[in-house]
Each structure stands twice: as C-alpha cells, then as structure tokens.
Design a protein around this motif. Structure first.
Motif, PDB file in Angstrom:
ATOM      1  N   TYR A   1      -4.424   5.304  -1.508  1.00 19.44           N
ATOM      2  CA  TYR A   1      -3.885   5.098  -0.164  1.00 19.44           C
ATOM      3  C   TYR A   1      -3.733   3.609   0.162  1.00 19.44           C
ATOM      4  O   TYR A   1      -2.708   3.185   0.682  1.00 19.44           O
ATOM      5  CB  TYR A   1      -4.792   5.792   0.858  1.00 19.44           C
ATOM      6  CG  TYR A   1      -4.232   5.829   2.250  1.00 19.44           C
ATOM      7  CD1 TYR A   1      -3.287   6.790   2.609  1.00 19.44           C
ATOM      8  CD2 TYR A   1      -4.645   4.919   3.214  1.00 19.44           C
ATOM      9  CE1 TYR A   1      -2.767   6.830   3.889  1.00 19.44           C
ATOM     10  CE2 TYR A   1      -4.128   4.950   4.494  1.00 19.44           C
ATOM     11  CZ  TYR A   1      -3.187   5.910   4.832  1.00 19.44           C
ATOM     12  OH  TYR A   1      -2.669   5.940   6.096  1.00 19.44           O
ATOM     13  N   THR A   2      -4.780   2.813  -0.141  1.00 21.69           N
ATOM     14  CA  THR A   2      -4.748   1.378   0.159  1.00 21.69           C
ATOM     15  C   THR A   2      -5.326   0.562  -0.987  1.00 21.69           C
ATOM     16  O   THR A   2      -5.838   1.099  -1.969  1.00 21.69           O
ATOM     17  CB  THR A   2      -5.561   1.033   1.432  1.00 21.69           C
ATOM     18  OG1 THR A   2      -6.933   1.299   1.158  1.00 21.69           O
ATOM     19  CG2 THR A   2      -5.097   1.797   2.643  1.00 21.69           C
TER      20      THR A   2
ATOM     21  N   PHE B   1      10.180  -7.474  -8.313  1.00 25.64           N
ATOM     22  CA  PHE B   1       9.180  -6.490  -8.730  1.00 25.64           C
ATOM     23  C   PHE B   1       8.533  -5.913  -7.482  1.00 25.64           C
ATOM     24  O   PHE B   1       8.195  -6.651  -6.560  1.00 25.64           O
ATOM     25  CB  PHE B   1       8.094  -7.150  -9.601  1.00 25.64           C
ATOM     26  CG  PHE B   1       6.943  -6.236  -9.897  1.00 25.64           C
ATOM     27  CD1 PHE B   1       6.994  -5.365 -10.973  1.00 25.64           C
ATOM     28  CD2 PHE B   1       5.816  -6.231  -9.086  1.00 25.64           C
ATOM     29  CE1 PHE B   1       5.943  -4.506 -11.246  1.00 25.64           C
ATOM     30  CE2 PHE B   1       4.748  -5.374  -9.353  1.00 25.64           C
ATOM     31  CZ  PHE B   1       4.816  -4.510 -10.432  1.00 25.64           C
ATOM     32  N   VAL B   2       8.356  -4.596  -7.459  1.00 32.71           N
ATOM     33  CA  VAL B   2       7.644  -3.948  -6.361  1.00 32.71           C
ATOM     34  C   VAL B   2       6.496  -3.156  -6.968  1.00 32.71           C
ATOM     35  O   VAL B   2       6.706  -2.308  -7.834  1.00 32.71           O
ATOM     36  CB  VAL B   2       8.556  -3.011  -5.543  1.00 32.71           C
ATOM     37  CG1 VAL B   2       7.751  -2.314  -4.455  1.00 32.71           C
ATOM     38  CG2 VAL B   2       9.726  -3.794  -4.948  1.00 32.71           C
ATOM     39  N   GLY B   3       5.278  -3.462  -6.523  1.00 32.11           N
ATOM     40  CA  GLY B   3       4.088  -2.752  -6.971  1.00 32.11           C
ATOM     41  C   GLY B   3       3.408  -2.084  -5.792  1.00 32.11           C
ATOM     42  O   GLY B   3       3.220  -2.705  -4.743  1.00 32.11           O
ATOM     43  N   THR B   4       3.079  -0.821  -5.962  1.00 35.88           N
ATOM     44  CA  THR B   4       2.463  -0.029  -4.903  1.00 35.88           C
ATOM     45  C   THR B   4       1.109   0.481  -5.377  1.00 35.88           C
ATOM     46  O   THR B   4       0.968   0.851  -6.547  1.00 35.88           O
ATOM     47  CB  THR B   4       3.375   1.161  -4.546  1.00 35.88           C
ATOM     48  OG1 THR B   4       4.665   0.667  -4.188  1.00 35.88           O
ATOM     49  CG2 THR B   4       2.817   1.971  -3.396  1.00 35.88           C
ATOM     50  N   THR B   5       0.147   0.524  -4.469  1.00 31.23           N
ATOM     51  CA  THR B   5      -1.165   1.047  -4.829  1.00 31.23           C
ATOM     52  C   THR B   5      -1.029   2.486  -5.318  1.00 31.23           C
ATOM     53  O   THR B   5      -0.133   3.219  -4.904  1.00 31.23           O
ATOM     54  CB  THR B   5      -2.142   1.035  -3.632  1.00 31.23           C
ATOM     55  OG1 THR B   5      -1.601   1.800  -2.567  1.00 31.23           O
ATOM     56  CG2 THR B   5      -2.461  -0.378  -3.180  1.00 31.23           C
ATOM     57  N   GLU B   6      -1.940   2.869  -6.202  1.00 32.41           N
ATOM     58  CA  GLU B   6      -1.995   4.251  -6.651  1.00 32.41           C
ATOM     59  C   GLU B   6      -2.685   5.110  -5.596  1.00 32.41           C
ATOM     60  O   GLU B   6      -2.287   6.241  -5.351  1.00 32.41           O
ATOM     61  CB  GLU B   6      -2.715   4.345  -7.991  1.00 32.41           C
ATOM     62  CG  GLU B   6      -1.943   3.662  -9.107  1.00 32.41           C
ATOM     63  CD  GLU B   6      -2.731   3.533 -10.402  1.00 32.41           C
ATOM     64  OE1 GLU B   6      -3.732   4.264 -10.582  1.00 32.41           O
ATOM     65  OE2 GLU B   6      -2.337   2.701 -11.230  1.00 32.41           O
TER      66      GLU B   6
ATOM     67  N   ASP C   1       0.846  -1.193   0.000  1.00 33.00           N
ATOM     68  CA  ASP C   1       0.000   0.000   0.000  1.00 33.00           C
ATOM     69  C   ASP C   1       0.881   1.242   0.000  1.00 33.00           C
ATOM     70  O   ASP C   1       1.955   1.262   0.598  1.00 33.00           O
ATOM     71  CB  ASP C   1      -0.891   0.043   1.242  1.00 33.00           C
ATOM     72  CG  ASP C   1      -2.003  -0.994   1.214  1.00 33.00           C
ATOM     73  OD1 ASP C   1      -2.316  -1.498   0.130  1.00 33.00           O
ATOM     74  OD2 ASP C   1      -2.552  -1.281   2.295  1.00 33.00           O
ATOM     75  N   TYR C   2       0.376   2.294  -0.626  1.00 30.15           N
ATOM     76  CA  TYR C   2       1.084   3.575  -0.646  1.00 30.15           C
ATOM     77  C   TYR C   2       1.067   4.228   0.737  1.00 30.15           C
ATOM     78  O   TYR C   2       2.092   4.698   1.219  1.00 30.15           O
ATOM     79  CB  TYR C   2       0.453   4.499  -1.696  1.00 30.15           C
ATOM     80  CG  TYR C   2       1.049   5.875  -1.729  1.00 30.15           C
ATOM     81  CD1 TYR C   2       2.399   6.058  -1.972  1.00 30.15           C
ATOM     82  CD2 TYR C   2       0.259   6.995  -1.506  1.00 30.15           C
ATOM     83  CE1 TYR C   2       2.954   7.322  -1.998  1.00 30.15           C
ATOM     84  CE2 TYR C   2       0.804   8.262  -1.535  1.00 30.15           C
ATOM     85  CZ  TYR C   2       2.149   8.428  -1.782  1.00 30.15           C
ATOM     86  OH  TYR C   2       2.686   9.673  -1.807  1.00 30.15           O
ATOM     87  N   ASP C   3      -0.099   4.254   1.377  1.00 25.37           N
ATOM     88  CA  ASP C   3      -0.249   4.792   2.735  1.00 25.37           C
ATOM     89  C   ASP C   3       0.279   6.219   2.896  1.00 25.37           C
ATOM     90  O   ASP C   3       0.710   6.600   3.985  1.00 25.37           O
ATOM     91  CB  ASP C   3       0.450   3.888   3.762  1.00 25.37           C
ATOM     92  CG  ASP C   3      -0.227   2.541   3.922  1.00 25.37           C
ATOM     93  OD1 ASP C   3      -1.443   2.452   3.681  1.00 25.37           O
ATOM     94  OD2 ASP C   3       0.460   1.569   4.290  1.00 25.37           O
ATOM     95  N   ASN C   4       0.288   6.985   1.833  1.00 30.56           N
ATOM     96  CA  ASN C   4       0.817   8.360   1.857  1.00 30.56           C
ATOM     97  C   ASN C   4       2.236   8.406   2.413  1.00 30.56           C
ATOM     98  O   ASN C   4       2.598   9.302   3.176  1.00 30.56           O
ATOM     99  CB  ASN C   4      -0.089   9.315   2.640  1.00 30.56           C
ATOM    100  CG  ASN C   4      -1.320   9.676   1.847  1.00 30.56           C
ATOM    101  OD1 ASN C   4      -1.392   9.458   0.639  1.00 30.56           O
ATOM    102  ND2 ASN C   4      -2.307  10.229   2.519  1.00 30.56           N
TER     103      ASN C   4
END
Length: 178
Positions: A98-99, A91-96, A70-73
């Motif tokens: 907040y969660t 590979f690392v993928g982060t939410t666009e 999660d990005y979580d700001n």
C-alpha cells in the motif's frame, strides 16, 4: 527553485513526501557517490501532469526523470502513471504494498523489528508481522523515517535493503540495467 530543478536537472526523482525524500537522500549520501547527480523532489500528487510538462521541455535531451509513488490501492492511477514510462527517459516505480512503509518493512523485517523494539522502544512483540510493524510505523511516519535516515552508515543498518521501486529508480537514473 524546485520548479527549476524539476525541469532542468540532469536526473530528477519525484517522490510522494518527506519520508521518501529523507530515505533516498540519506541512502544516497551514505551508499553512493551519485547524490550530486540526482535531484530528489517531493510532489504529493499530479505526477501525470508533471511528467507531461517535463517531456515537453526535455523530450530531446539527455535528462531523465524517475517517479517513485505509493500504490495506495489505486490500480487505475498506477496504470495511468506507469503508462508514461519511456525507456531511457522516464521511469515510474510504484510500491508493491500500500505504501513505502509496507515495502521497507517487508524487505527488512528482522532488522527493523529489533531496531524498533531496542532503539525506539516500540511496544511490539518479537513475533510481530510485517503488516503489524508497518501499521505502527504509519502512525509515527516522519519521526521514524528521520531516525532511520540517521542510522544509515552504521552497523545497525549495514544490511538495509531499499524497496525495489526505489532501487530501480536509482539504477535507472545512474544508467544501470534494471
């Protein structure tokens, strides 16, 4: 056992928690024949240390690891973890948003709005925004994801779209272009 799976499985996907684990395992079970080739493990924190340890053991083999977070700001945490990406290996993928819930709702708002109103009896308006729906979902996190996971493979969820960061992680582990 999870430590063994983490270090020695051919394809490992680390996720933040039970919601991601339920979503991905259920999705793979219904829509892919790759479930037996991808180990999905929940780790809430410590991705950087885990990736570093994993690389010490797996730097020269054919094994791959994907991290779904999660990005979580937290732009610094996002940058630190994503800097560990290695083409064909990590590979690392982060939410666009907040969660996870924000990204799922944004990609499936019409499907989920009607599902939450008609099947889960949520007290939301037909005009509810993605943000409003995601906020209600966050208060019923695990229970809601369990219900959605059970719906995969049904007509109701025929057009469900995984969030980009998860879809890209699966493609990476399958060896497909992202």
């Amino acid at each position: 056992m999870d430590l063994y799976k983490l270090l020695f499985s051919t394809n490992v996907m680390l996720v933040e928690g039970i919601s991601e684990e339920l979503l991905i395992k259920s999705y793979l079970r219904e829509y892919s024949n790759y479930l037996n080739n991808i180990e999905v493990l929940s780790f809430h924190k410590g991705y950087n240390k885990i990736i570093d340890l994993w690389m010490k053991i797996n730097s020269h083999g054919k094994r791959k690891i994907a991290v779904v977070r999660d990005y979580d700001n937290q732009p610094n945490a996002k940058e630190q973890t994503e800097s560990r990406s290695i083409p064909g290996k990590v590979f690392v993928g982060t939410t666009e948003g907040y969660t996870l819930e924000d990204d799922i709702v944004n990609g499936n708002i019409d499907l989920l709005r009607s599902y939450f109103i008609d099947h889960l009896n949520w007290d939301i308006e037909l005009s509810a925004t993605a943000s409003e729906i995601a906020n209600v979902w966050k208060s019923k996190k695990g229970e809601t994801m369990a219900m959605i996971a059970c719906e995969f493979g049904t007509e109701q969820f025929h057009n469900f779209s995984l969030p980009n960061h998860i879809n890209n992680a699966i493609k990476f582990l399958k060896g497909e272009p992202i």
